[in-house]
Design a protein around this motif. Structure first.
Motif, PDB file in Angstrom:
ATOM      1  N   ILE A 111      40.229  46.047  44.304  1.00 42.41           N
ATOM      2  CA  ILE A 111      39.053  45.184  44.217  1.00 42.41           C
ATOM      3  C   ILE A 111      38.260  45.583  42.974  1.00 42.41           C
ATOM      4  CG2 ILE A 111      36.963  44.376  45.370  1.00 42.41           C
ATOM      5  CD1 ILE A 111      38.222  45.118  48.023  1.00 42.41           C
ATOM      6  N   THR A 112      37.991  44.593  42.134  1.00 47.20           N
ATOM      7  CA  THR A 112      37.293  44.824  40.868  1.00 47.20           C
ATOM      8  C   THR A 112      36.049  43.957  40.796  1.00 47.20           C
ATOM      9  OG1 THR A 112      39.407  45.257  39.780  1.00 47.20           O
ATOM     10  CG2 THR A 112      37.548  44.792  38.349  1.00 47.20           C
ATOM     11  N   ASP A 113      34.962  44.519  40.284  1.00 41.76           N
ATOM     12  CA  ASP A 113      33.753  43.726  40.038  1.00 41.76           C
ATOM     13  C   ASP A 113      34.032  42.783  38.867  1.00 41.76           C
ATOM     14  OD1 ASP A 113      30.515  43.819  40.500  1.00 41.76           O
ATOM     15  OD2 ASP A 113      31.063  43.363  38.422  1.00 41.76           O
ATOM     16  N   ARG A 114      33.903  41.481  39.090  1.00 39.27           N
ATOM     17  CA  ARG A 114      34.301  40.520  38.059  1.00 39.27           C
ATOM     18  C   ARG A 114      33.413  40.601  36.819  1.00 39.27           C
ATOM     19  NH1 ARG A 114      33.639  35.053  36.413  1.00 39.27           N
ATOM     20  NH2 ARG A 114      31.881  34.767  37.839  1.00 39.27           N
ATOM     21  N   ALA A 115      32.137  40.814  36.996  1.00 45.30           N
ATOM     22  CA  ALA A 115      31.216  40.826  35.861  1.00 45.30           C
ATOM     23  C   ALA A 115      31.445  42.026  34.944  1.00 45.30           C
ATOM     24  CB  ALA A 115      29.777  40.804  36.357  1.00 45.30           C
ATOM     25  N   SER A 116      31.638  43.198  35.539  1.00 48.46           N
ATOM     26  CA  SER A 116      31.782  44.423  34.733  1.00 48.46           C
ATOM     27  C   SER A 116      33.225  44.822  34.505  1.00 48.46           C
ATOM     28  CB  SER A 116      31.053  45.578  35.423  1.00 48.46           C
ATOM     29  OG  SER A 116      31.672  45.879  36.663  1.00 48.46           O
ATOM     30  N   ASP A 117      34.144  44.230  35.258  1.00 48.91           N
ATOM     31  CA  ASP A 117      35.569  44.562  35.206  1.00 48.91           C
ATOM     32  C   ASP A 117      35.828  46.001  35.649  1.00 48.91           C
ATOM     33  OD1 ASP A 117      38.191  43.672  34.822  1.00 48.91           O
ATOM     34  OD2 ASP A 117      38.334  44.669  32.868  1.00 48.91           O
ATOM     35  N   LYS A 118      34.911  46.578  36.431  1.00 50.95           N
ATOM     36  CA  LYS A 118      35.088  47.936  36.922  1.00 50.95           C
ATOM     37  C   LYS A 118      35.739  47.914  38.308  1.00 50.95           C
ATOM     38  CE  LYS A 118      31.250  50.156  34.478  1.00 50.95           C
ATOM     39  NZ  LYS A 118      29.985  50.928  34.632  1.00 50.95           N
ATOM     40  N   GLU A 119      36.691  48.796  38.489  1.00 55.90           N
ATOM     41  CA  GLU A 119      37.340  48.929  39.780  1.00 55.90           C
ATOM     42  C   GLU A 119      36.374  49.576  40.769  1.00 55.90           C
ATOM     43  OE1 GLU A 119      41.678  50.173  40.350  1.00 55.90           O
ATOM     44  OE2 GLU A 119      40.571  52.004  40.868  1.00 55.90           O
ATOM     45  N   VAL A 120      36.212  48.946  41.932  1.00 56.78           N
ATOM     46  CA  VAL A 120      35.297  49.479  42.935  1.00 56.78           C
ATOM     47  C   VAL A 120      36.018  49.946  44.199  1.00 56.78           C
ATOM     48  CG1 VAL A 120      33.303  48.163  42.114  1.00 56.78           C
ATOM     49  CG2 VAL A 120      34.851  47.153  43.834  1.00 56.78           C
ATOM     50  N   TYR A 121      37.237  49.492  44.405  1.00 62.02           N
ATOM     51  CA  TYR A 121      37.988  49.924  45.585  1.00 62.02           C
ATOM     52  C   TYR A 121      39.476  49.767  45.314  1.00 62.02           C
ATOM     53  CZ  TYR A 121      38.560  50.983  50.567  1.00 62.02           C
ATOM     54  OH  TYR A 121      38.865  51.584  51.759  1.00 62.02           O
ATOM     55  N   ASN A 122      40.238  50.792  45.678  1.00 59.05           N
ATOM     56  CA  ASN A 122      41.683  50.768  45.476  1.00 59.05           C
ATOM     57  C   ASN A 122      42.320  51.496  46.650  1.00 59.05           C
ATOM     58  OD1 ASN A 122      44.365  51.073  44.601  1.00 59.05           O
ATOM     59  ND2 ASN A 122      43.742  51.178  42.453  1.00 59.05           N
ATOM     60  N   VAL A 123      43.088  50.774  47.451  1.00 56.36           N
ATOM     61  CA  VAL A 123      43.675  51.357  48.651  1.00 56.36           C
ATOM     62  C   VAL A 123      45.173  51.055  48.685  1.00 56.36           C
ATOM     63  CG1 VAL A 123      43.128  49.324  50.075  1.00 56.36           C
ATOM     64  CG2 VAL A 123      43.491  51.561  51.174  1.00 56.36           C
ATOM     65  N   THR A 124      45.945  52.025  49.124  1.00 59.26           N
ATOM     66  CA  THR A 124      47.394  51.876  49.248  1.00 59.26           C
ATOM     67  C   THR A 124      47.821  52.237  50.660  1.00 59.26           C
ATOM     68  OG1 THR A 124      47.724  52.469  46.921  1.00 59.26           O
ATOM     69  CG2 THR A 124      49.642  52.603  48.355  1.00 59.26           C
ATOM     70  N   ALA A 125      48.653  51.377  51.246  1.00 59.96           N
ATOM     71  CA  ALA A 125      49.208  51.629  52.575  1.00 59.96           C
ATOM     72  C   ALA A 125      50.724  51.737  52.444  1.00 59.96           C
ATOM     73  CB  ALA A 125      48.838  50.507  53.542  1.00 59.96           C
ATOM     74  N   ARG A 126      51.295  52.731  53.109  1.00 57.30           N
ATOM     75  CA  ARG A 126      52.728  52.984  52.984  1.00 57.30           C
ATOM     76  C   ARG A 126      53.313  53.332  54.345  1.00 57.30           C
ATOM     77  NH1 ARG A 126      52.159  56.210  49.393  1.00 57.30           N
ATOM     78  NH2 ARG A 126      52.744  54.986  47.578  1.00 57.30           N
ATOM     79  N   SER A 127      54.421  52.670  54.708  1.00 53.74           N
ATOM     80  CA  SER A 127      55.095  52.974  55.970  1.00 53.74           C
ATOM     81  C   SER A 127      56.598  53.082  55.734  1.00 53.74           C
ATOM     82  CB  SER A 127      54.809  51.892  57.027  1.00 53.74           C
ATOM     83  OG  SER A 127      55.384  50.658  56.646  1.00 53.74           O
ATOM     84  N   SER A 128      57.249  53.914  56.538  1.00 52.04           N
ATOM     85  CA  SER A 128      58.697  54.129  56.409  1.00 52.04           C
ATOM     86  C   SER A 128      59.352  53.951  57.770  1.00 52.04           C
ATOM     87  CB  SER A 128      58.995  55.530  55.870  1.00 52.04           C
ATOM     88  OG  SER A 128      58.467  55.702  54.577  1.00 52.04           O
ATOM     89  N   GLY A 129      60.593  53.446  57.750  1.00 49.70           N
ATOM     90  CA  GLY A 129      61.339  53.272  58.987  1.00 49.70           C
ATOM     91  C   GLY A 129      62.664  52.600  58.730  1.00 49.70           C
ATOM     92  N   ASP A 130      63.270  52.077  59.802  1.00 54.09           N
ATOM     93  CA  ASP A 130      64.589  51.458  59.677  1.00 54.09           C
ATOM     94  C   ASP A 130      64.519  49.945  59.494  1.00 54.09           C
ATOM     95  OD1 ASP A 130      63.740  50.715  62.171  1.00 54.09           O
ATOM     96  OD2 ASP A 130      65.441  51.559  63.263  1.00 54.09           O
TER      97      ASP A 130
END
Length: 234
Positions: free
Chosen positions: A154-173
């Motif tokens: 998620i980036t602030d459109r006016a300033s182009d600064k990143e305000v939130y960055n989240v990664t989800a990772r799962s493993s299985g068959d």
């Protein structure tokens, strides 16, 4: 007949194993990592638009996954609007990697002299049919493991600064990213916003359909994994 008795015994054994496996697979476990400079804001400012690269512009896969993420953003008062009216720009990244894993399993031997009845062999073994366990021996067995990843930025459109960055990772068959995506999106946005540098594990219950998401119509809201029963391990 005793042969029928063996058949019933085998059926009960397989049913018990199936129930055990179903119990083991009742939750989807996801590792979530977040980086945050979220200033809070108000619900009125939580307008956003998705941003795509040139190669993503006409991708049905991208639009489908965006709708899954949009469902989760909506639970946190985010409202999708045209880019010119958006306070934030949201971009997603996703992928699947596969690898082979090794495990040790009991070795089995083949008995060429199975008895005519369920109790079988002339040596007194019972209930195994023509195959029997080899005591004390193990062999290495390989199997595929699939790791699915979803990133939401998620980036602030006016300033182009990143305000939130989240990664989800799962493993299985499970090889399908489509199958995993609702759980990844729900896990990524659980308890938004997380603190900066937070790493945690999220467990979500598999739904009554076995976890598979319903068919998603392009351009429409996509169903997500159920929120009830969610567990978080910090």
């Amino acid at each position: 007949m005793k042969l029928d008795r063996w058949t019933r015994q085998a059926a009960l054994t397989f049913a018990a194993l199936a129930s055990l496996l179903a119990g083991c697979a009742s939750y989807v476990t996801t590792q979530v990592t977040a980086f945050s400079n979220w200033d809070g804001g108000s619900d009125a400012t939580r307008t956003y638009a998705f941003q795509r690269t040139a190669s993503q512009q006409n991708s049905l896969e991208d639009s489908t996954y965006e709708q899954v993420v949009a469902n989760e953003l909506a639970t946190h008062a985010f409202r999708q609007v045209d880019l010119q009216q958006a306070h934030y720009v949201v971009s997603i990244a996703y992928g699947t990697r596969s690898a082979m894993a090794l495990t040790s399993v009991p070795a089995y031997y083949y008995d060429p002299w199975p008895g005519p009845y369920y109790w079988g062999r002339p040596y007194g073994w019972g209930g195994w049919g023509p195959w029997g366990p080899y005591g004390g021996g193990y062999v290495a067995q390989s199997y595929p493991v699939y790791t699915h990843t979803l990133g939401v930025r998620i980036t602030d459109r006016a300033s182009d600064k990143e305000v939130y960055n989240v990664t989800a990772r799962s493993s299985g068959d499970e090889p399908s990213l489509v199958y995993a995506m609702p759980y990844l999106a729900r896990s990524a946005m659980a308890d938004f916003p997380l603190g900066n540098g937070v790493v945690r594990t999220v467990k979500l219950p598999v739904d009554s359909q076995g976890g598979a998401p319903n068919e998603v119509a392009a351009g429409s809201a996509a169903p997500a994994a159920p929120a009830s029963g969610a567990k978080t391990v910090q």
